[in-house]
Design an enzyme around this catalytic site. Sequence first.
Site, PDB file in Angstrom:
ATOM      1  N   TYR A 128      81.096 -27.349 -12.461  1.00 36.71           N
ATOM      2  CA  TYR A 128      80.124 -28.369 -12.092  1.00 36.71           C
ATOM      3  C   TYR A 128      79.465 -28.973 -13.326  1.00 36.71           C
ATOM      4  O   TYR A 128      79.620 -28.470 -14.444  1.00 36.71           O
ATOM      5  CB  TYR A 128      79.070 -27.794 -11.148  1.00 36.71           C
ATOM      6  CG  TYR A 128      78.019 -26.914 -11.810  1.00 36.71           C
ATOM      7  CD1 TYR A 128      78.310 -25.615 -12.216  1.00 36.71           C
ATOM      8  CD2 TYR A 128      76.721 -27.392 -12.040  1.00 36.71           C
ATOM      9  CE1 TYR A 128      77.347 -24.809 -12.822  1.00 36.71           C
ATOM     10  CE2 TYR A 128      75.752 -26.589 -12.631  1.00 36.71           C
ATOM     11  CZ  TYR A 128      76.065 -25.302 -13.019  1.00 36.71           C
ATOM     12  OH  TYR A 128      75.117 -24.516 -13.616  1.00 36.71           O
ATOM     13  N   ARG A 144      82.440 -32.193 -21.243  1.00 33.95           N
ATOM     14  CA  ARG A 144      82.290 -30.771 -20.921  1.00 33.95           C
ATOM     15  C   ARG A 144      82.982 -30.442 -19.596  1.00 33.95           C
ATOM     16  O   ARG A 144      83.587 -29.377 -19.446  1.00 33.95           O
ATOM     17  CB  ARG A 144      80.809 -30.384 -20.870  1.00 33.95           C
ATOM     18  CG  ARG A 144      80.623 -28.879 -20.694  1.00 33.95           C
ATOM     19  CD  ARG A 144      79.184 -28.460 -20.851  1.00 33.95           C
ATOM     20  NE  ARG A 144      78.326 -29.108 -19.878  1.00 33.95           N
ATOM     21  CZ  ARG A 144      77.010 -28.992 -19.844  1.00 33.95           C
ATOM     22  NH1 ARG A 144      76.381 -28.245 -20.740  1.00 33.95           N
ATOM     23  NH2 ARG A 144      76.297 -29.610 -18.934  1.00 33.95           N
ATOM     24  N   HIS A 182      94.144 -14.539  -4.122  1.00 37.08           N
ATOM     25  CA  HIS A 182      93.601 -14.379  -5.468  1.00 37.08           C
ATOM     26  C   HIS A 182      94.393 -15.165  -6.502  1.00 37.08           C
ATOM     27  O   HIS A 182      93.860 -15.583  -7.528  1.00 37.08           O
ATOM     28  CB  HIS A 182      93.578 -12.897  -5.878  1.00 37.08           C
ATOM     29  CG  HIS A 182      92.415 -12.157  -5.324  1.00 37.08           C
ATOM     30  ND1 HIS A 182      92.330 -11.764  -4.015  1.00 37.08           N
ATOM     31  CD2 HIS A 182      91.254 -11.748  -5.895  1.00 37.08           C
ATOM     32  CE1 HIS A 182      91.186 -11.150  -3.804  1.00 37.08           C
ATOM     33  NE2 HIS A 182      90.518 -11.131  -4.928  1.00 37.08           N
ATOM     34  N   LYS A 203      81.382 -23.985 -17.328  1.00 42.20           N
ATOM     35  CA  LYS A 203      80.260 -24.286 -16.419  1.00 42.20           C
ATOM     36  C   LYS A 203      80.728 -24.031 -14.980  1.00 42.20           C
ATOM     37  O   LYS A 203      81.013 -24.954 -14.210  1.00 42.20           O
ATOM     38  CB  LYS A 203      79.734 -25.710 -16.631  1.00 42.20           C
ATOM     39  CG  LYS A 203      78.301 -25.874 -16.149  1.00 42.20           C
ATOM     40  CD  LYS A 203      77.649 -27.081 -16.751  1.00 42.20           C
ATOM     41  CE  LYS A 203      76.301 -27.407 -16.115  1.00 42.20           C
ATOM     42  NZ  LYS A 203      75.284 -26.378 -16.238  1.00 42.20           N
ATOM     43  N   GLU A 256      71.239 -16.938 -24.288  1.00 48.24           N
ATOM     44  CA  GLU A 256      70.625 -18.186 -23.824  1.00 48.24           C
ATOM     45  C   GLU A 256      69.704 -17.869 -22.669  1.00 48.24           C
ATOM     46  O   GLU A 256      69.484 -16.694 -22.349  1.00 48.24           O
ATOM     47  CB  GLU A 256      71.696 -19.204 -23.430  1.00 48.24           C
ATOM     48  CG  GLU A 256      72.620 -18.737 -22.325  1.00 48.24           C
ATOM     49  CD  GLU A 256      73.721 -19.731 -21.978  1.00 48.24           C
ATOM     50  OE1 GLU A 256      73.583 -20.929 -22.251  1.00 48.24           O
ATOM     51  OE2 GLU A 256      74.725 -19.288 -21.392  1.00 48.24           O
ATOM     52  N   LEU A 262      76.872 -21.319 -22.824  1.00 48.58           N
ATOM     53  CA  LEU A 262      77.324 -22.657 -22.446  1.00 48.58           C
ATOM     54  C   LEU A 262      77.030 -23.636 -23.585  1.00 48.58           C
ATOM     55  O   LEU A 262      75.917 -23.625 -24.120  1.00 48.58           O
ATOM     56  CB  LEU A 262      76.568 -23.106 -21.186  1.00 48.58           C
ATOM     57  CG  LEU A 262      77.033 -24.431 -20.604  1.00 48.58           C
ATOM     58  CD1 LEU A 262      78.354 -24.245 -19.860  1.00 48.58           C
ATOM     59  CD2 LEU A 262      75.984 -24.995 -19.654  1.00 48.58           C
TER      60      LEU A 262
HETATM   61  N1  PDD Z   1      72.033 -25.705 -16.342  1.00 43.88           N
HETATM   62  N2  PDD Z   1      72.923 -22.597 -20.280  1.00 43.88           N
HETATM   63  C1  PDD Z   1      72.980 -22.393 -18.960  1.00 43.88           C
HETATM   64  C2  PDD Z   1      73.362 -21.050 -18.453  1.00 43.88           C
HETATM   65  C3  PDD Z   1      72.677 -23.446 -18.063  1.00 43.88           C
HETATM   66  O1  PDD Z   1      72.759 -23.232 -16.744  1.00 43.88           O
HETATM   67  C4  PDD Z   1      72.296 -24.706 -18.589  1.00 43.88           C
HETATM   68  C5  PDD Z   1      71.958 -25.867 -17.715  1.00 43.88           C
HETATM   69  C6  PDD Z   1      72.251 -24.864 -19.987  1.00 43.88           C
HETATM   70  C7  PDD Z   1      71.880 -26.170 -20.636  1.00 43.88           C
HETATM   71  O2  PDD Z   1      72.924 -27.115 -20.530  1.00 43.88           O
HETATM   72  P1  PDD Z   1      72.574 -28.672 -20.463  1.00 43.88           P
HETATM   73  O3  PDD Z   1      71.649 -28.952 -21.601  1.00 43.88           O
HETATM   74  O4  PDD Z   1      73.884 -29.367 -20.640  1.00 43.88           O
HETATM   75  O5  PDD Z   1      71.934 -28.891 -19.128  1.00 43.88           O
HETATM   76  C8  PDD Z   1      72.575 -23.798 -20.801  1.00 43.88           C
HETATM   77  C9  PDD Z   1      71.914 -26.804 -15.420  1.00 43.88           C
HETATM   78  C10 PDD Z   1      70.815 -27.749 -15.696  1.00 43.88           C
HETATM   79  C11 PDD Z   1      71.943 -26.261 -13.999  1.00 43.88           C
HETATM   80  O6  PDD Z   1      72.690 -25.328 -13.764  1.00 43.88           O
HETATM   81  O7  PDD Z   1      71.247 -26.787 -13.136  1.00 43.88           O
END
Ligand code: PDD
Length: 288
Positions: A36, A55, A106, A151, A183, A207
């Site tokens: 996503y 990405r 699977h 992601k 993170e 990520l």
């Molecule tokens: N999540 N790390 C993780 C685990 C995240 O879920 C996200 C963002 C980020 C930051 O990525 P970005 O700057 O590209 O949003 C880092 C989104 C916002 C979500 O899952 O809703």
Amino acid sequence: MAAPMTIGYLNGEFADLTSLRIPVLDRGFLFGDAVYEVIPVYEGRPFRSEFHYQRLQRSLAQIHMEPVLDREQWGSLLRELIARNGSGSMAVYMQISRGAENTRNHLIPKGLTPTVFAMTAALKSRSPEVLERGLQVITRDDTRWGRCDIKSTSLLANILLYSEAHEQHAQECLLHRDGQLTEGSSSSVFVVKKGRVYAPPYGPEILPGTTRDLVAELCEANGTPVREGPIDMTELAEADEIWIASATRELLPVTRVDGHPVGDGHPGPLWRAIDARFQDYKQESAND
Ligand code: PDD
């Protein structure tokens, strides 16, 4: 007034979000076999959309899926979804799953038609209170899988960790593996010490953040480039500032970690400087 944000997209069709249906055998539903993106939209304009597109392509490639949307299809899907939802500020959620088979399997099947789903959600503006006081976070062992660079929609560990933070009256959970900061449960992280900005190195554990990459550009322009390298959890206690960054939260200061103040316990001067650059950048991209 903007129209209510209720129009979703599923496999070529735009319709009321609550009326859209997927088959129960969709692999996204059964296995979390899906990736996503979340793209912020300011005044009707997708922000840094190209980076989200890239990405997404990378996530698909990593799970052995062919590209699903070309740039033009991506752009027109975004444009139409945004227009149908009132062209204001919002977050677009887009999910691509491997599709539905006639059984639960699977093994990755060949030749499925991917399921493409998108919707919009309100983009909450950052509250003056958060900007004034900063965020509280807790720290926890990073219990996620070993490919957090993808992601993936399989976010069970993330939601448990994030919810635990909320139970503790904190707004994010910072994660660590083998004593090193990775993170946030839904954000990237930066640590500032003696005027230098540090971030954990990219790799399978985290990520690649679109917001983090923009913040790195802004730090560079500020003459305080981000240094990538392992950050030991013990360094958090000595940090002058800690920030988190995400597409929906932008760049926010963390002022308490596990109940202890970060620096003097207030949002720091470097955060203020980089956040000001961030807001200018947003303004410029809305005008061009
Ligand atoms: N999540 N790390 C993780 C685990 C995240 O879920 C996200 C963002 C980020 C930051 O990525 P970005 O700057 O590209 O949003 C880092 C989104 C916002 C979500 O899952 O809703």
